[in-house]
Design a protein around this motif. Structure first.
Motif, PDB file in Angstrom:
ATOM      1  N   LEU A 154      40.369  30.831  30.474  1.00  0.00           N
ATOM      2  CA  LEU A 154      41.374  31.562  31.251  1.00  0.00           C
ATOM      3  C   LEU A 154      40.681  32.511  32.231  1.00  0.00           C
ATOM      4  N   ALA A 155      39.654  33.202  31.762  1.00  0.00           N
ATOM      5  CA  ALA A 155      38.904  34.123  32.619  1.00  0.00           C
ATOM      6  C   ALA A 155      38.209  33.374  33.746  1.00  0.00           C
ATOM      7  N   ILE A 156      37.594  32.232  33.419  1.00  0.00           N
ATOM      8  CA  ILE A 156      36.895  31.443  34.435  1.00  0.00           C
ATOM      9  C   ILE A 156      37.879  30.928  35.485  1.00  0.00           C
ATOM     10  N   ALA A 157      39.032  30.445  35.050  1.00  0.00           N
ATOM     11  CA  ALA A 157      40.023  29.901  35.981  1.00  0.00           C
ATOM     12  C   ALA A 157      40.504  30.960  36.966  1.00  0.00           C
ATOM     13  N   TYR A 158      40.732  32.174  36.467  1.00  0.00           N
ATOM     14  CA  TYR A 158      41.288  33.217  37.331  1.00  0.00           C
ATOM     15  C   TYR A 158      40.252  33.878  38.233  1.00  0.00           C
ATOM     16  N   ILE A 159      38.963  33.698  37.952  1.00  0.00           N
ATOM     17  CA  ILE A 159      37.951  34.287  38.828  1.00  0.00           C
ATOM     18  C   ILE A 159      37.653  33.384  40.016  1.00  0.00           C
ATOM     19  N   VAL A 160      38.124  32.122  39.956  1.00  0.00           N
ATOM     20  CA  VAL A 160      37.942  31.207  41.090  1.00  0.00           C
ATOM     21  C   VAL A 160      38.761  31.729  42.281  1.00  0.00           C
ATOM     22  N   PRO A 163      43.763  30.656  46.842  1.00  0.00           N
ATOM     23  CA  PRO A 163      44.906  31.397  47.396  1.00  0.00           C
ATOM     24  C   PRO A 163      45.918  31.795  46.326  1.00  0.00           C
ATOM     25  N   LYS A 164      46.306  33.060  46.348  1.00  0.00           N
ATOM     26  CA  LYS A 164      47.331  33.640  45.473  1.00  0.00           C
ATOM     27  C   LYS A 164      46.846  33.893  44.046  1.00  0.00           C
ATOM     28  N   LEU A 165      45.597  33.552  43.731  1.00  0.00           N
ATOM     29  CA  LEU A 165      45.070  33.842  42.407  1.00  0.00           C
ATOM     30  C   LEU A 165      44.229  35.112  42.442  1.00  0.00           C
ATOM     31  N   GLU A 166      43.915  35.627  41.251  1.00  0.00           N
ATOM     32  CA  GLU A 166      43.225  36.903  41.130  1.00  0.00           C
ATOM     33  C   GLU A 166      41.883  36.910  41.848  1.00  0.00           C
ATOM     34  N   GLY A 167      41.128  35.809  41.702  1.00  0.00           N
ATOM     35  CA  GLY A 167      39.781  35.759  42.245  1.00  0.00           C
ATOM     36  C   GLY A 167      39.704  36.075  43.725  1.00  0.00           C
ATOM     37  N   LEU A 168      40.587  35.501  44.508  1.00  0.00           N
ATOM     38  CA  LEU A 168      40.561  35.723  45.955  1.00  0.00           C
ATOM     39  C   LEU A 168      40.933  37.160  46.290  1.00  0.00           C
ATOM     40  N   ASP A 169      41.902  37.720  45.574  1.00  0.00           N
ATOM     41  CA  ASP A 169      42.303  39.111  45.809  1.00  0.00           C
ATOM     42  C   ASP A 169      41.167  40.070  45.464  1.00  0.00           C
ATOM     43  N   ILE A 170      40.438  39.766  44.394  1.00  0.00           N
ATOM     44  CA  ILE A 170      39.311  40.620  44.010  1.00  0.00           C
ATOM     45  C   ILE A 170      38.208  40.518  45.050  1.00  0.00           C
ATOM     46  N   LEU A 171      37.880  39.304  45.473  1.00  0.00           N
ATOM     47  CA  LEU A 171      36.840  39.094  46.481  1.00  0.00           C
ATOM     48  C   LEU A 171      37.199  39.775  47.788  1.00  0.00           C
ATOM     49  N   TYR A 172      38.467  39.671  48.176  1.00  0.00           N
ATOM     50  CA  TYR A 172      38.935  40.283  49.422  1.00  0.00           C
ATOM     51  C   TYR A 172      38.908  41.805  49.329  1.00  0.00           C
ATOM     52  N   GLY A 173      39.167  42.342  48.147  1.00  0.00           N
ATOM     53  CA  GLY A 173      39.228  43.793  47.988  1.00  0.00           C
ATOM     54  C   GLY A 173      37.877  44.449  47.798  1.00  0.00           C
ATOM     55  N   VAL A 185      31.702  37.230  33.581  1.00  0.00           N
ATOM     56  CA  VAL A 185      32.532  36.166  32.994  1.00  0.00           C
ATOM     57  C   VAL A 185      31.711  34.917  32.714  1.00  0.00           C
ATOM     58  N   LEU A 186      30.967  34.445  33.708  1.00  0.00           N
ATOM     59  CA  LEU A 186      30.209  33.206  33.551  1.00  0.00           C
ATOM     60  C   LEU A 186      29.081  33.342  32.534  1.00  0.00           C
ATOM     61  N   SER A 187      28.371  34.456  32.570  1.00  0.00           N
ATOM     62  CA  SER A 187      27.268  34.647  31.617  1.00  0.00           C
ATOM     63  C   SER A 187      27.804  34.794  30.200  1.00  0.00           C
ATOM     64  N   ALA A 188      28.905  35.536  30.036  1.00  0.00           N
ATOM     65  CA  ALA A 188      29.487  35.716  28.705  1.00  0.00           C
ATOM     66  C   ALA A 188      30.021  34.390  28.159  1.00  0.00           C
ATOM     67  N   ALA A 189      30.715  33.636  29.006  1.00  0.00           N
ATOM     68  CA  ALA A 189      31.267  32.353  28.574  1.00  0.00           C
ATOM     69  C   ALA A 189      30.158  31.407  28.134  1.00  0.00           C
TER      70      ALA A 189
END
Length: 221
Positions: A154-160, A163-173, A185-189
């Motif tokens: 779930l964490a990996i999917a949302y960090i991608v 458009p409209k997902l968490e990852g893009l908003d975080i990257l943009y912000g 996320v990736l190292s822990a997973a």
């Protein structure tokens, strides 16, 4: 259905598949509660609220706006699972929207949220899933194996950054917040498959901090 599609059985047993489906449905529901709840609680710090809806897009690539929103969260995760025969998981079903409460932001520097604040709120849910997986690993890695898998994916999917997902908003912000969250996320997973929870937490943070420091060093040159 994403996680229960392939139950690893040699033959189809409807009763077992249904049991497995309901079991994973419960696990995913709790993982989503952790994900959404963490964002909602953290958003209060900024006098904001978070609402969720099925992930949808209004444009395909850069073409003109669609006549009706395309609810990709309803079928993309399932299609990926089907075409990979249950070997790949992309459980990004919901997107989130952050609204402010102007009356509660009186006295603050700005009446609206900054992109950096939005990035931190959205990163909270992703990190919460990883921390939950780490805690379950510490308690009993074998017993909670499926729970750990669901939260990690779930964490990996949302960090991608889609458009409209968490990852893009975080990257943009904030690139720093995105980079820290991505590496953590990736190292822990990855590490959860080989070492314990405490070691994963420490190494995940160390790797993330090193990645951010390298990025800032290169950016300052």
């Amino acid at each position: 259905m994403v996680f229960a599609f392939n139950d690893q059985s040699s033959s189809l047993d409807i009763s077992y598949w249904l049991f497995n489906f309901l079991r994973f449905l419960g696990i995913v529901t709790i993982a989503l509660i952790v994900h959404m709840g963490a964002k909602m609680l953290f958003a209060r710090r900024y006098a904001a609220s978070v609402t969720h809806e099925i992930w949808k897009i209004n444009r395909v690539w850069f073409k003109k706006k669609l006549a009706y929103p395309l609810h990709v969260g309803a079928f993309i995760p399932i299609l990926i699972t089907i075409f990979s025969n249950g070997q790949l998981f992309f459980p990004a079903i919901f997107s989130s929207k952050i609204d402010i409460k102007p009356a509660y932001r009186i006295g603050r520097a700005y009446e609206v949220l900054s992109l950096y604040e939005i990035a931190k709120i959205k990163a909270t849910g992703i990190i919460a899933n990883v921390l939950f997986a780490i805690v379950l690993t510490i308690i009993n890695k074998t017993l909670f194996a499926d729970w750990i898998l669901v939260n990690a994916m779930l964490a990996i999917a949302y960090i991608v950054p889609l458009p409209k997902l968490e990852g893009l908003d975080i990257l943009y912000g904030s690139k720093v917040v995105y980079l820290f969250t991505l590496i953590f996320v990736l190292s822990a997973a990855f590490l959860l498959n080989f070492i314990g929870g405490f070691a994963t937490l420490i190494l995940g943070i160390v790797f993330a901090v090193i990645g951010v420091l390298i990025h800032l060093n290169n950016w300052s040159k």
